[in-house]
Motif scaffolding. Structure first.
Motif, PDB file in Angstrom:
ATOM      1  N   THR A 178       3.665   5.722   7.013  1.00  0.00           N
ATOM      2  CA  THR A 178       3.570   6.515   5.781  1.00  0.00           C
ATOM      3  C   THR A 178       2.381   6.101   4.919  1.00  0.00           C
ATOM      4  O   THR A 178       2.056   6.782   3.948  1.00  0.00           O
ATOM      5  N   GLY A 179       1.754   4.974   5.274  1.00  0.00           N
ATOM      6  CA  GLY A 179       0.704   4.407   4.434  1.00  0.00           C
ATOM      7  C   GLY A 179       1.207   3.227   3.624  1.00  0.00           C
ATOM      8  O   GLY A 179       0.423   2.423   3.124  1.00  0.00           O
ATOM      9  N   ALA A 180       2.540   3.137   3.471  1.00  0.00           N
ATOM     10  CA  ALA A 180       3.147   1.978   2.821  1.00  0.00           C
ATOM     11  C   ALA A 180       3.434   0.922   3.891  1.00  0.00           C
ATOM     12  O   ALA A 180       3.218   1.144   5.078  1.00  0.00           O
ATOM     13  N   GLY A 181       3.939  -0.238   3.462  1.00  0.00           N
ATOM     14  CA  GLY A 181       4.255  -1.284   4.433  1.00  0.00           C
ATOM     15  C   GLY A 181       4.153  -2.654   3.820  1.00  0.00           C
ATOM     16  O   GLY A 181       4.206  -2.823   2.594  1.00  0.00           O
ATOM     17  N   ASN A 182       3.974  -3.657   4.665  1.00  0.00           N
ATOM     18  CA  ASN A 182       3.996  -5.041   4.215  1.00  0.00           C
ATOM     19  C   ASN A 182       2.848  -5.383   3.267  1.00  0.00           C
ATOM     20  O   ASN A 182       2.916  -6.357   2.517  1.00  0.00           O
ATOM     21  N   CYS A 183       1.781  -4.584   3.279  1.00  0.00           N
ATOM     22  CA  CYS A 183       0.658  -4.826   2.364  1.00  0.00           C
ATOM     23  C   CYS A 183       0.946  -4.338   0.948  1.00  0.00           C
ATOM     24  O   CYS A 183       0.107  -4.514   0.046  1.00  0.00           O
ATOM     25  N   SER A 184       2.085  -3.692   0.756  1.00  0.00           N
ATOM     26  CA  SER A 184       2.528  -3.238  -0.575  1.00  0.00           C
ATOM     27  C   SER A 184       1.645  -2.158  -1.182  1.00  0.00           C
ATOM     28  O   SER A 184       1.577  -2.023  -2.411  1.00  0.00           O
ATOM     29  N   PHE A 185       0.974  -1.388  -0.347  1.00  0.00           N
ATOM     30  CA  PHE A 185       0.238  -0.231  -0.848  1.00  0.00           C
ATOM     31  C   PHE A 185       1.195   0.951  -0.976  1.00  0.00           C
ATOM     32  O   PHE A 185       2.209   1.016  -0.269  1.00  0.00           O
ATOM     33  N   PRO A 186       0.884   1.911  -1.832  1.00  0.00           N
ATOM     34  CA  PRO A 186       1.733   3.100  -1.918  1.00  0.00           C
ATOM     35  C   PRO A 186       1.550   3.986  -0.689  1.00  0.00           C
ATOM     36  O   PRO A 186       0.539   3.889   0.021  1.00  0.00           O
ATOM     37  N   ALA A 187       2.528   4.836  -0.432  1.00  0.00           N
ATOM     38  CA  ALA A 187       2.410   5.789   0.671  1.00  0.00           C
ATOM     39  C   ALA A 187       1.206   6.696   0.436  1.00  0.00           C
ATOM     40  O   ALA A 187       0.842   6.993  -0.706  1.00  0.00           O
TER      41      ALA A 187
END
Length: 245
Positions: free
Chosen positions: A60-69
């Motif tokens: 989705t673009g989100a993930g462990n790097c804590s960026f927004p979707a």
């Protein structure tokens, strides 16, 4: 009478001659100047070429790097745990090549089960380099310095405050090596980085505003003063990292 006739004939001949010359004269030429359109800067590969296997997941673009979707841009991927390196590659851009072509993706997540050299792509990105029915394919990849519009962005985490300050750098062309904050004695102090890609001052940085110094993996720095604390908000920096020196 004869003289008048001769005059009329002479006048007609003169008019016909002038008309013929006028019709034969070439039209004035027109020069059109077209604006020069500069090509956008190209991504610049750097560092070693890695090899491994590529897979895909429903990113989705989100993930462990804590960026927004990022539903409008799913050219993203999850990096294997070894190369993820405690979030060092979060937000970095990677050019990967597979059996059917190449793609540039932004690292937004960690793939804990992936072997060193492996990348888990979004379904959309994987389709650029291989047939999705294959599921797992050999790949090679390399980091790239990716030209981005606008400056770097400081994002403060939800729950961040003057006693526990968590800040993340977004929109960076090159991987981030470290983030420092200027203390009350005029000395820059490095802020520890977490595996979820926030630089966290466990005892806080005070109410702000802050002076930050961000350093990329080439040692290039951007220093920004007067950065206010905005919980769960973004503050633009003053510049973007240049290409590798």
């Amino acid at each position: 009478m004869a003289r008048n006739t001769q005059y009329v004939i002479f006048t007609l001949i003169l008019l016909l001659s002038l008309t013929a010359v006028s019709r034969a004269a070439p039209a004035a030429s027109t020069t059109i100047f077209l604006p020069l359109i500069a090509s956008p800067p190209a991504p610049i590969p750097f560092g070693p070429v890695h090899t491994g296997e590529g897979t895909y997941y429903n990113a989705t673009g989100a993930g462990n790097c804590s960026f927004p979707a990022s539903p409008d841009n799913l050219m993203v991927a999850a990096m294997n745990h070894s190369d993820y390196d405690n979030a060092a590659l979060c937000g970095a851009y990677v050019q990967a090549t597979g059996p059917n072509g190449a793609v540039i993706v932004r690292i937004v997540d960690r793939c804990p089960e992936c072997a060193p050299g492996d990348i888990d792509f979004s379904r959309e990105a994987f389709a650029r380099i291989a047939d999705p029915v294959d599921g797992r394919v050999p790949i090679s990849w390399q980091l790239v310095s990716y030209p981005l519009p606008g400056p770097i962005v400081y994002h403060f985490k939800d729950g961040s405050n003057e006693w526990w300050t968590a800040v993340q750098i977004r929109n960076h062309s090159n991987p981030i090596a470290k983030l420092e904050a200027l203390d009350g004695n005029g000395v820059f102090q490095e802020i520890p980085r977490t595996t979820y890609n926030y630089f966290v001052a466990a005892s806080g940085l005070g109410p702000g505003p802050y002076t930050f110094r961000a350093t990329d993996i080439f040692g290039q720095t951007i220093t920004d003063s007067g950065i206010p604390h905005v919980e769960n908000g973004d503050v633009s920096g003053s510049a973007q990292f240049p290409p590798p020196p």
